[in-house]
Design a protein around this motif. Structure first.
Motif, PDB file in Angstrom:
ATOM      1  N   GLN A 176       0.871  -1.192   0.000  1.00  0.00           N
ATOM      2  CA  GLN A 176       0.000   0.000   0.000  1.00  0.00           C
ATOM      3  C   GLN A 176       0.896   1.227   0.000  1.00  0.00           C
ATOM      4  OE1 GLN A 176      -3.239   0.596  -0.164  1.00  0.00           O
ATOM      5  NE2 GLN A 176      -3.970  -1.513  -0.127  1.00  0.00           N
ATOM      6  N   ALA A 177       1.752   1.336  -0.999  1.00  0.00           N
ATOM      7  CA  ALA A 177       2.794   2.361  -0.986  1.00  0.00           C
ATOM      8  C   ALA A 177       2.227   3.766  -1.066  1.00  0.00           C
ATOM      9  CB  ALA A 177       3.738   2.114  -2.148  1.00  0.00           C
ATOM     10  N   ARG A 178       2.984   4.709  -0.515  1.00  0.00           N
ATOM     11  CA  ARG A 178       2.632   6.120  -0.658  1.00  0.00           C
ATOM     12  C   ARG A 178       3.747   6.832  -1.410  1.00  0.00           C
ATOM     13  NH1 ARG A 178       0.348   6.642   5.357  1.00  0.00           N
ATOM     14  NH2 ARG A 178       2.294   5.559   5.703  1.00  0.00           N
ATOM     15  N   PRO A 179       3.383   7.692  -2.351  1.00  0.00           N
ATOM     16  CA  PRO A 179       4.415   8.340  -3.161  1.00  0.00           C
ATOM     17  C   PRO A 179       5.182   9.395  -2.373  1.00  0.00           C
ATOM     18  CG  PRO A 179       2.270   9.247  -3.684  1.00  0.00           C
ATOM     19  CD  PRO A 179       2.022   8.122  -2.720  1.00  0.00           C
ATOM     20  N   ILE A 180       6.434   9.568  -2.712  1.00  0.00           N
ATOM     21  CA  ILE A 180       7.206  10.695  -2.175  1.00  0.00           C
ATOM     22  C   ILE A 180       7.254  11.700  -3.318  1.00  0.00           C
ATOM     23  CG2 ILE A 180       9.448  11.387  -1.247  1.00  0.00           C
ATOM     24  CD1 ILE A 180       9.676   8.406  -0.284  1.00  0.00           C
ATOM     25  N   MET A 181       6.424  12.745  -3.188  1.00  0.00           N
ATOM     26  CA  MET A 181       6.120  13.559  -4.366  1.00  0.00           C
ATOM     27  C   MET A 181       7.295  14.396  -4.876  1.00  0.00           C
ATOM     28  SD  MET A 181       3.304  12.717  -5.703  1.00  0.00           S
ATOM     29  CE  MET A 181       2.972  13.918  -6.974  1.00  0.00           C
ATOM     30  N   ASP A 182       8.120  14.928  -3.978  1.00  0.00           N
ATOM     31  CA  ASP A 182       9.195  15.783  -4.517  1.00  0.00           C
ATOM     32  C   ASP A 182      10.189  14.963  -5.346  1.00  0.00           C
ATOM     33  OD1 ASP A 182       9.818  14.598  -2.135  1.00  0.00           O
ATOM     34  OD2 ASP A 182      11.083  16.222  -1.395  1.00  0.00           O
ATOM     35  N   LYS A 183      10.517  13.780  -4.850  1.00  0.00           N
ATOM     36  CA  LYS A 183      11.425  12.911  -5.623  1.00  0.00           C
ATOM     37  C   LYS A 183      10.760  12.436  -6.914  1.00  0.00           C
ATOM     38  CE  LYS A 183      14.336  11.324  -1.904  1.00  0.00           C
ATOM     39  NZ  LYS A 183      14.277  10.410  -0.759  1.00  0.00           N
ATOM     40  N   THR A 184       9.472  12.130  -6.804  1.00  0.00           N
ATOM     41  CA  THR A 184       8.738  11.673  -7.989  1.00  0.00           C
ATOM     42  C   THR A 184       8.723  12.764  -9.062  1.00  0.00           C
ATOM     43  OG1 THR A 184       7.373  10.201  -6.666  1.00  0.00           O
ATOM     44  CG2 THR A 184       6.484  10.850  -8.808  1.00  0.00           C
ATOM     45  N   ARG A 185       8.487  14.000  -8.614  1.00  0.00           N
ATOM     46  CA  ARG A 185       8.434  15.111  -9.565  1.00  0.00           C
ATOM     47  C   ARG A 185       9.741  15.219 -10.366  1.00  0.00           C
ATOM     48  NH1 ARG A 185       6.502  18.451  -5.621  1.00  0.00           N
ATOM     49  NH2 ARG A 185       4.428  17.571  -5.542  1.00  0.00           N
ATOM     50  N   GLU A 186      10.856  15.095  -9.666  1.00  0.00           N
ATOM     51  CA  GLU A 186      12.163  15.157 -10.354  1.00  0.00           C
ATOM     52  C   GLU A 186      12.285  14.066 -11.409  1.00  0.00           C
ATOM     53  OE1 GLU A 186      15.507  14.854  -7.638  1.00  0.00           O
ATOM     54  OE2 GLU A 186      14.621  16.469  -6.438  1.00  0.00           O
ATOM     55  N   LYS A 187      11.936  12.845 -11.002  1.00  0.00           N
ATOM     56  CA  LYS A 187      12.073  11.705 -11.926  1.00  0.00           C
ATOM     57  C   LYS A 187      11.120  11.824 -13.111  1.00  0.00           C
ATOM     58  CE  LYS A 187      14.524   8.555  -9.363  1.00  0.00           C
ATOM     59  NZ  LYS A 187      15.358   7.418  -9.655  1.00  0.00           N
ATOM     60  N   VAL A 188       9.896  12.240 -12.816  1.00  0.00           N
ATOM     61  CA  VAL A 188       8.904  12.383 -13.891  1.00  0.00           C
ATOM     62  C   VAL A 188       9.393  13.413 -14.905  1.00  0.00           C
ATOM     63  CG1 VAL A 188       6.571  13.277 -14.373  1.00  0.00           C
ATOM     64  CG2 VAL A 188       6.902  11.536 -12.620  1.00  0.00           C
ATOM     65  N   LYS A 189      10.031  14.439 -14.410  1.00  0.00           N
ATOM     66  CA  LYS A 189      10.582  15.464 -15.286  1.00  0.00           C
ATOM     67  C   LYS A 189      11.626  14.842 -16.227  1.00  0.00           C
ATOM     68  CE  LYS A 189      11.752  20.294 -14.462  1.00  0.00           C
ATOM     69  NZ  LYS A 189      12.226  21.184 -13.394  1.00  0.00           N
ATOM     70  N   GLU A 190      12.543  14.087 -15.610  1.00  0.00           N
ATOM     71  CA  GLU A 190      13.622  13.453 -16.396  1.00  0.00           C
ATOM     72  C   GLU A 190      13.090  12.414 -17.376  1.00  0.00           C
ATOM     73  OE1 GLU A 190      16.410  11.412 -13.827  1.00  0.00           O
ATOM     74  OE2 GLU A 190      16.598  13.254 -12.649  1.00  0.00           O
ATOM     75  N   GLU A 191      12.232  11.532 -16.867  1.00  0.00           N
ATOM     76  CA  GLU A 191      11.859  10.354 -17.649  1.00  0.00           C
ATOM     77  C   GLU A 191      10.677  10.594 -18.584  1.00  0.00           C
ATOM     78  OE1 GLU A 191      13.387   7.391 -17.658  1.00  0.00           O
ATOM     79  OE2 GLU A 191      14.845   7.894 -16.104  1.00  0.00           O
ATOM     80  N   ILE A 192       9.802  11.545 -18.213  1.00  0.00           N
ATOM     81  CA  ILE A 192       8.575  11.706 -19.007  1.00  0.00           C
ATOM     82  C   ILE A 192       8.479  13.098 -19.644  1.00  0.00           C
ATOM     83  CG2 ILE A 192       6.055  11.555 -19.000  1.00  0.00           C
ATOM     84  CD1 ILE A 192       6.248   9.678 -16.593  1.00  0.00           C
ATOM     85  N   ALA A 193       8.444  14.126 -18.790  1.00  0.00           N
ATOM     86  CA  ALA A 193       8.078  15.468 -19.273  1.00  0.00           C
ATOM     87  C   ALA A 193       8.880  15.905 -20.494  1.00  0.00           C
ATOM     88  CB  ALA A 193       8.236  16.485 -18.148  1.00  0.00           C
ATOM     89  N   GLY A 194      10.189  15.731 -20.440  1.00  0.00           N
ATOM     90  CA  GLY A 194      11.048  16.219 -21.508  1.00  0.00           C
ATOM     91  C   GLY A 194      10.840  15.491 -22.833  1.00  0.00           C
ATOM     92  N   ASN A 195      10.211  14.316 -22.792  1.00  0.00           N
ATOM     93  CA  ASN A 195      10.083  13.507 -24.010  1.00  0.00           C
ATOM     94  C   ASN A 195       8.734  13.630 -24.709  1.00  0.00           C
ATOM     95  OD1 ASN A 195      12.658  12.333 -23.640  1.00  0.00           O
ATOM     96  ND2 ASN A 195      11.770  10.999 -22.067  1.00  0.00           N
ATOM     97  N   LEU A 196       7.766  14.266 -24.022  1.00  0.00           N
ATOM     98  CA  LEU A 196       6.400  14.208 -24.537  1.00  0.00           C
ATOM     99  C   LEU A 196       6.178  14.975 -25.843  1.00  0.00           C
ATOM    100  CD1 LEU A 196       4.223  14.337 -21.290  1.00  0.00           C
ATOM    101  CD2 LEU A 196       4.810  12.357 -22.688  1.00  0.00           C
ATOM    102  N   LYS A 197       7.029  15.940 -26.126  1.00  0.00           N
ATOM    103  CA  LYS A 197       6.905  16.642 -27.408  1.00  0.00           C
ATOM    104  C   LYS A 197       7.215  15.686 -28.542  1.00  0.00           C
ATOM    105  CE  LYS A 197       6.838  21.453 -26.859  1.00  0.00           C
ATOM    106  NZ  LYS A 197       6.351  21.375 -25.497  1.00  0.00           N
TER     107      LYS A 197
END
Ligand code: ASP
Ligand code: MG
Length: 455
Positions: A162-183
């Motif tokens: 029943q994991a809970r996200p750690i949002m600040d770390k998640t935000r960094e990773k999402v930026k690296e792995e997802i956000a920059g590639n969506l274009k």
């Protein structure tokens, strides 16, 4: 425009399902939208993984059967979808993943141990397989796409089941792995899972892909989150119990959360949390009728809407009652009861107390555990009773805030039908009046209240 689109397992199973998803996504992408997809496992796969991992403890044969079945399901679908990208490239990746799963299951068997950590790893395999197929099929249709294992993007604590996200770390990773590639391309992320700081897989619990999508939409600051299903959205009552139930077009975040807790299977209640603070809109849509409006969850709830939006219910619950005159003026009794329950890992829903008694509800599946623990630890009570023949009803709506007379209307209507109310809880949330009735009265009660608020 950046949208996170989540596709549930019930609409990911056949070739037609994937064609529908791909056509929808392609259309949106062609309009220039940036899209991140979150996918559940193919229909029924998570159930199989859960069942098989228990069996794998004792039975090596069960592992073979499971892997054989999963190969057929996934490779079969990939072959059926055809083409180079799906047929060959995806098949290779699927085989690699299935090999890892097989090894993990044999590990469980040899060790004779199925820890929470192993469960999280095994249960979430379905998502890792389906994401590969979805991404490959989009590519096949001329849409640039790649699959991403959410363990690379969502960082969580170490509560493996029943994991809970750690949002600040998640935000960094999402930026690296997802956000920059969506274009450049669509990213297809596995739902249901994340990873702790050390890269161990963690899991969000059943139905948790919605929550994954909520976390990612929040981390991406998306314009909206779309939950695609095979139903139109939230209804004013369960249409199986009340044929006059209608689709609800608008909900507030709080209403959606409350309804989610009733297990309406439409939305995982935790999904709302990361979106509420950023006011990211949630849209629930039916992939079979995409032209329909569905249910929109946002801050802009229209003022003219009904006081009560939905009559929700749950019948997989049980009630526990403890009575003792010794409770009066005796501090610490509630702490003892709930301490006992929480040590067993059981969660409590409704609570109602009086000077000499406590009643509360738990999931029916926890009843035996609760019985044992309470009969041991709370033997000094005058009486302890258990009843699983009950159902819970929630009357939910923003319009109920500070509006007098709602409870009177509900209980008056039930009284006229001779339906006895066994326990009431109101106040912890101003937009939800919850109470217990006998299981046999459920359908009649839902109909009665639903009619009352339509008058
Ligand atoms: N596949 C997982 C389940 O069946 C997660 C999800 O679909 O939301 O519970
Ligand atoms: Mg679901």
């Amino acid at each position: 425009m950046l949208t996170v689109m989540k596709f549930g397992g019930s609409i990911l199973s056949s070739k037609e399902d994937l064609q529908r998803v791909a056509a929808l996504v392609k259309k949106r992408r062609d309009k220039g939208e940036e899209l991140c997809l979150v996918v559940s496992a193919l229909k029924g796969v998570t159930d199989k993984l859960i069942e098989a991992s228990e069996k794998a403890l004792k039975d090596r044969k069960a592992i073979e059967t499971l892997i054989y079945g999963l190969r057929r399901t996934h490779l079969g679908l990939a072959m059926e979808l055809g083409g180079e990208a799906v047929g060959k490239n995806a098949a290779k990746k699927l085989k690699e993943k299935l090999d890892i799963l097989e090894k993990a299951l044999y590990g469980i068997n040899y060790l004779g141990e199925l820890s929470e950590r192993s469960k999280a790893l095994v249960f979430t395999f379905g998502e890792r397989l389906s994401a590969i197929i979805v991404a490959a099929y989009l590519e096949e249709n001329g849409v640039k796409a790649s699959a991403l294992d959410a363990s690379k993007a969502i960082v969580t604590d170490r509560r493996f089941s029943q994991a809970r996200p750690i949002m600040d770390k998640t935000r960094e990773k999402v930026k690296e792995e997802i956000a920059g590639n969506l274009k450049e391309r669509i990213i297809v992320v596995t739902g249901y899972l994340g990873a702790d700081g050390k890269g161990n897989i963690t899991c969000f619990g059943r139905g948790g892909s919605d929550f994954s999508a909520g976390i990612i939409a929040s981390a991406l600051n998306a314009d909206s989150l779309e939950l695609w299903k095979d139903v139109d959205g939230f209804m004013s009552a369960d249409p199986k119990l009340e044929k006059d139930a209608e689709l609800i077009h608008n909900l507030s975040y709080e209403e959606a959360e409350e309804l989610g807790y009733f297990g309406a299977k439409i939305i995982h209640p935790r999904t709302v949390v990361p979106l509420k603070e950023k006011k990211i809109k949630i849209v629930i849509k039916n992939i079979l009728t995409p032209e329909k409006q569905g249910t929109v969850v946002s801050v802009e709830r229209s003022k003219h809407e009904k006081i009560v939006k939905s009559i929700a219910s749950r019948d997989n619950i049980a009630r526990v009652c403890l009575k003792s005159a010794a409770m009066i003026d005796h501090p610490g009794v509630l702490a003892k009861v709930f301490g006992t329950i929480s040590k067993e890992g059981i969660s409590v829903d409704l609570v109602s107390t009086s000077e000499a008694g406590i009643s509360f509800t738990i999931n029916e599946s926890d009843l035996e555990k609760a019985k044992k623990a309470l009969e041991n630890e709370c033997a000094d009570f005058e009486s302890i009773s258990f009843d699983s023949d009950v159902a819970m009803i929630g009357v939910i709506g923003e319009g109920m805030r500070r509006k007098p007379g709602i409870a009177g209307k509900v209980f008056g209507a039930l009284g006229k039908k001779d339906i006895n109310v066994e326990m009431i809880s109101q106040g912890s949330s101003e937009i939800n009046l919850s109470f217990l009735i006998k299981q046999k009265d459920l359908e009649n009660a839902i109909k009665t209240i639903h009619q009352k608020f339509r008058e």
